[in-house]
Design a protein around this motif. Structure first.
Motif, short mmCIF file in Angstrom:
data_model
loop_
_atom_site.label_atom_id
_atom_site.label_comp_id
_atom_site.label_asym_id
_atom_site.label_seq_id
_atom_site.Cartn_x
_atom_site.Cartn_y
_atom_site.Cartn_z
N GLY A 32 0.83 -1.19 0.00
CA GLY A 32 0.00 0.00 0.00
C GLY A 32 0.87 1.24 0.00
N GLY A 33 0.44 2.25 0.74
CA GLY A 33 1.15 3.52 0.75
C GLY A 33 2.42 3.53 1.57
N TYR A 34 2.69 2.44 2.29
CA TYR A 34 3.81 2.44 3.23
C TYR A 34 5.17 2.60 2.54
N ALA A 35 5.28 2.22 1.27
CA ALA A 35 6.56 2.33 0.57
C ALA A 35 6.61 3.53 -0.37
N ARG A 36 5.64 4.42 -0.27
CA ARG A 36 5.59 5.58 -1.16
C ARG A 36 6.37 6.76 -0.61
N GLY A 37 7.15 6.54 0.40
CA GLY A 37 7.97 7.58 1.00
C GLY A 37 8.56 7.09 2.30
N PRO A 38 9.46 7.85 2.91
CA PRO A 38 10.14 7.42 4.13
C PRO A 38 9.31 7.44 5.41
N PRO A 39 8.20 8.21 5.52
CA PRO A 39 7.59 8.41 6.84
C PRO A 39 7.26 7.14 7.60
N PHE A 40 6.75 6.11 6.94
CA PHE A 40 6.36 4.92 7.70
C PHE A 40 7.57 4.18 8.22
N PHE A 41 8.62 4.11 7.42
CA PHE A 41 9.86 3.50 7.90
C PHE A 41 10.42 4.30 9.06
N GLN A 42 10.36 5.63 8.97
CA GLN A 42 10.81 6.49 10.06
C GLN A 42 10.02 6.24 11.34
#
Length: 310
Positions: A238-248
């Motif tokens: 889903g959206g979790y890999a569309r930018g760094p925020p979730f990994f952060q």
């Protein structure tokens, strides 16, 4: 440029042509393939899951293009291993390990390992029941565990990805992980594959029924702080890999970024409709994460047979 050598093989891996796969030869099985860069020295992991062993055209799938095209893949995880009701009845997908359908795969596994690629098995997955069999008395547990251990040794698997997608008590993975470490030693790779949300906090959305925060705290070598779980292949669908925020967010929750691998879909047909992230956006996300975390854990792709298709 230091991150370029990770992004380039990532692009090569996810965009590998299925036509190329069809033309792959099996003559390489007894040959160590020369490459300019060794897999074991890559700064981040590049993990490929393989569950469908046929091409989209229904022809046998070869793993050797992952070597021939110098994709820099570091780990291949064969999915999925299931424990059936009868102790000792263990199947890789629908067939026993010794079934003729796997003969070429086991030969290719040897070639991959000769070239430094670690080959693991996935235990469990979306089909429930496997971990229920590991939830009994000591005698019941070992009646299922010992045949599994024998197969791991016989087929020389480098590790096991413990993918629990059914509700179990925390004691189930703890007992299994401790037994594997005791019997296979410290070089055996033990990973897990939770939803990425299960790593954000103890109450995050979870398929397994226990807290991965608690599990990781308990799953240590007795008398030390050494972790038994090598890393987590989080499902960043889903959206979790569309930018760094979730990994952060996961790192902010206390996880070492070296122990978090970002699992993504290799094709829009491989998961939920909104779960696929195009390679250009994924490239941007990886570039940013590599800039933020020198020890970024890497990327895992689900799955190989249609990787790169839209």
């Amino acid at each position: 440029m230091w991150f370029f050598y990770f992004l380039l093989p990532l692009l090569g891996l996810l965009r590998i042509s299925l036509a190329t796969s069809l033309n792959a030869t099996l003559d390489l099985q007894d040959e160590v393939i020369e490459r300019s860069m060794g897999y074991t020295t890559e700064p981040s992991r590049l993990v490929m899951y393989v569950q469908t062993f046929k091409t989209p055209k229904g022809e046998p799938l070869s793993l050797l293009p992952l070597l021939q095209h110098d994709t820099k893949v570091t780990h291949i995880i064969l999915a999925s291993i299931h424990l059936h009701d009868e102790p000792g009845e263990i199947r890789l997908n629908d067939d026993p390990f010794h079934a003729p359908t796997w003969d070429n795969i086991w030969e290719e596994v040897k070639t991959l390992q000769m070239n430094g690629v670690k080959v693991m098995g996935l235990l469990g997955g979306s089909a429930g029941g496997t971990f229920g069999h590991l939830n009994g008395t000591e005698r019941e547990f070992y009646s299922y565990y010992h045949p599994l251990l024998s197969l791991i040794k016989k087929y020389n698997l480098d590790g096991l990805d413990v993918d629990i997608e059914e509700k179990v008590e925390i004691s189930v993975p703890l007992r299994l992980i401790n037994a594997l470490r005791r019997d296979m030693g410290p070089n055996f790779i033990i990973t897990m594959s939770p939803l990425a949300s299960a790593l954000t906090n103890a109450l995050g959305q979870n398929l397994s029924g226990f807290s991965y925060f608690d599990l990781d705290a308990f799953a240590t070598v007795p008398g030390s702080e050494e972790k038994l779980i090598s890393w987590y292949n989080g499902m960043f669908y889903g959206g979790y890999a569309r930018g760094p925020p979730f990994f952060q967010l996961i790192v902010a929750a206390g996880w070492d970024p070296q122990r978090i691998v970002m699992g993504v879909l290799d094709c829009s047909n491989d998961g939920q409709a909104n779960g696929f992230v195009r390679i250009e956006k994924l490239q941007d996300t990886i570039r940013e994460l590599r800039g933020m975390y020198e020890g970024f854990g890497g990327v895992a792709g689900w799955e190989y047979h249609d990787a790169g298709d839209e």
